[in-house]
Design a protein around this motif. Structure first.
Motif, short mmCIF file in Angstrom:
data_model
loop_
_atom_site.label_atom_id
_atom_site.label_comp_id
_atom_site.label_asym_id
_atom_site.label_seq_id
_atom_site.Cartn_x
_atom_site.Cartn_y
_atom_site.Cartn_z
N LEU A 1 63.61 29.31 53.10
CA LEU A 1 64.24 28.01 53.29
C LEU A 1 62.22 27.49 52.92
O LEU A 1 62.31 26.59 53.09
CB LEU A 1 64.46 27.99 54.94
N ALA B 1 69.66 27.21 46.86
CA ALA B 1 68.64 27.54 48.41
C ALA B 1 69.97 26.71 49.04
O ALA B 1 70.54 26.67 49.92
CB ALA B 1 67.59 26.08 49.02
N CYS C 1 72.94 27.94 52.64
CA CYS C 1 72.16 27.23 53.77
C CYS C 1 74.21 27.58 53.42
O CYS C 1 74.90 27.26 54.97
CB CYS C 1 72.15 26.12 53.38
N CYS D 1 73.86 20.15 57.58
CA CYS D 1 74.23 20.77 57.25
C CYS D 1 74.81 21.63 56.71
O CYS D 1 74.80 22.33 56.09
CB CYS D 1 72.98 22.21 58.70
N THR E 1 66.02 24.10 54.60
CA THR E 1 66.62 23.48 53.46
C THR E 1 66.10 22.49 51.86
O THR E 1 65.65 22.76 50.94
CB THR E 1 68.51 23.90 53.23
#
Length: 504
Positions: A376, A422, A426, A437, A481
């Motif tokens: 992150l 990335a 996530c 998210c 993220t």
């Protein structure tokens, strides 16, 4: 003859157990101590032989190199000289990791002989308020990533009214390029235990838990054995060292969810519930484990406490810069010549860490980017290598220190692919609690795929999406993220432009 050979996971993965078996087979009379790693991963398995001049280092060892250990050591093909004189070791400031690689991890007598329990003995003569003040004055901040002042958290729990309080150690070290927690637990477990006991005394807690990830079998075994020894020796139990109040602890093993590195998810898992994020408030310091006031600290935060009490808050805070006090265990990994753990005071520039300590890339190609702070963390280009290693300094450049893991990439890295990774990471690891998210990461992968296919209209969508995730996510998984994604877009625009032009 006394020989040291790490039981550290990295050394074991590189053949340390086979080297140990060969040493025993060649010389059954040798005293072989399975110590922690010195942190020079490129030299593992690193064998050390006790000599009148000091411990001599040999590595990286192979089975073929074992017989020569019992001859003229100066002529050994893998002889490196005295361990403490190696450049990697001489330039460090080892406070938290002072004993790692030096002692027998499961010998409490060896731990005491190297300064262990001095901090606890001093703490036993102090009031709770004075103990909290000592940690506050040291400037210690959470080493797990958030950088929150440890003393404030302890003060909140200490002053809270409750029938029970808890100390929880977050050992769910899930970030890429991070291994300091594991190395500490495998190489000096009593330091963590001592730090947790002091935390318990300072906050009025009588029970502690270490939440360890299942991917660390050696650390689990070492910590479980260390707790048993500590209990048998009176370090844990009804009266700490025979004179303090009660404090005991347990080792708990998680199932491997990355999100359980977040403190409220960890507490849910510790209680036997699904590991999902809790909304805050209430804060864990007031309503944490089983609804009681709970200190949740990282391994390195708690393991730094004994040296603060042994040497004093002033000694500790004299290292560092700005609001980043003390030392930080840098974990250097990725495409790097010299990877490993290097403890030093805050303040070195990123360039000094990458070029001087890490030695540049292992491939010999130019360094293109360094990701600091795990999956992150932001990608820093060489133009930002003058950034000092400190919490506020990195935040000022839209980055974060996190757990101080550094992953180095050479100029062959495709930063669009790294941005996509990335978002994909996530999406896979999201606990699903919050929409930004849970849905945002999936849409992020789709949007970057559009950019890769040459859809320029997707670029502003990606920016808006990152802003939504950053502002609306419940925890750092979704909220951070955007750091690697937007840093890749900002600092490496050619990688995104090239994809578009290639598609056309």
């Amino acid at each position: 003859m006394k020989i040291y050979l790490p039981l550290d996971s990295a050394a074991v993965a590189l053949g340390a157990d086979e080297i140990a078996a060969a040493i025993h087979a060649a010389r059954p009379d040798v005293t072989l101590i399975r110590n922690g790693s010195r942190g020079m991963v490129w030299l593992e398995p690193l064998v050390e032989v006790d000599t009148p001049a000091g411990r001599m280092a040999f590595g990286p060892m192979t089975l073929e190199d074992v017989p020569a250990l019992f001859g003229d050591l100066a002529k050994h093909p893998k002889a490196l000289g005295l361990t403490e004189d190696l450049p990697w070791m001489k330039a460090q400031t080892r406070l938290t990791f002072a004993r790692v690689g030096v002692i027998d991890p499961l010998s409490l007598a060896d731990y005491r002989a190297h300064g262990g329990l001095k901090g606890l003995e001093r703490a036993l003569g102090m009031s709770q308020a004075d103990m909290v003040a000592e940690v506050t004055n040291s400037g210690l901040r959470g080493r797990g990533g958030a950088g929150f002042p440890t003393g404030i958290k302890w003060k909140t729990v200490s002053e809270a009214k409750a029938d029970r309080k808890y100390i929880v150690c977050n050992a769910d070290e899930g970030d890429s390029a991070t291994f300091a927690d594991r190395m500490l637990m495998e190489g000096d477990p009593f330091t963590l235990i001592e730090g947790m006991v002091i935390a318990g005394l300072a906050c009025g807690a009588t029970k502690g838990f270490v939440y360890l990830r299942s991917e660390y079998p050696i650390a689990i075994a070492v910590m479980q054995k260390a707790v048993e020894i500590a209990r048998a020796e009176g370090l844990l139990g009804a009266k700490v060292l025979g004179k303090g109040p009660a404090f005991d602890m347990e080792i708990r093993v998680g199932a491997g969810a990355y999100v359980c590195g977040e403190e409220t998810s960890l507490l849910n898992s510790l209680e036997g519930k699904r590991g999902i994020v809790r909304a805050k408030p209430p804060l864990p310091a007031l309503q944490g484990f089983m609804g009681r006031p709970t200190v949740v600290n990282n391994v390195i935060s708690l393991a730094s406490v004994p040296v603060i009490f042994e040497k004093g808050a002033d000694h500790y805070k004299n290292f560092g810069l700005g609001r980043s006090r003390g030392t930080i265990p840098l974990q250097i990994a990725g495409n790097v010549k010299y990877g490993g753990l290097y403890e030093i005071a805050f303040g070195l520039t990123l360039g000094e860490i990458v070029d001087k300590i890490g030695g540049g890339t292992a491939s010999g190609r130019p360094v293109k980017a360094v990701q600091v702070g795990g999956p992150l963390g932001a990608y820093f280009p060489r133009s930002l290598f003058d950034t000092p290693f400190g919490y506020e300094e990195f935040a000022g450049k839209d980055g974060l220190i996190g757990h101080a893991g550094l992953t180095i990439f050479d100029d062959s890295a495709d930063m669009l692919e790294m941005a996509r990774f990335a978002m994909e990471f996530c999406a896979i690891e999201s606990c699903g609690k919050c929409t930004p998210c849970r849905i945002g990461a999936v849409r992020g992968v789709e949007t970057i795929n559009r950019i890769k296919r040459g859809d320029a209209a997707a670029m502003p969508i990606l920016t808006d999406l990152c802003n939504t995730m950053k502002s609306g996510s419940l925890c750092a998984l979704g909220g951070f993220t955007p750091y690697p994604v937007m840093s890749a877009v900002t600092h490496f625009p050619d990688d995104f432009q090239t994809q578009k032009e290639a598609a056309e």
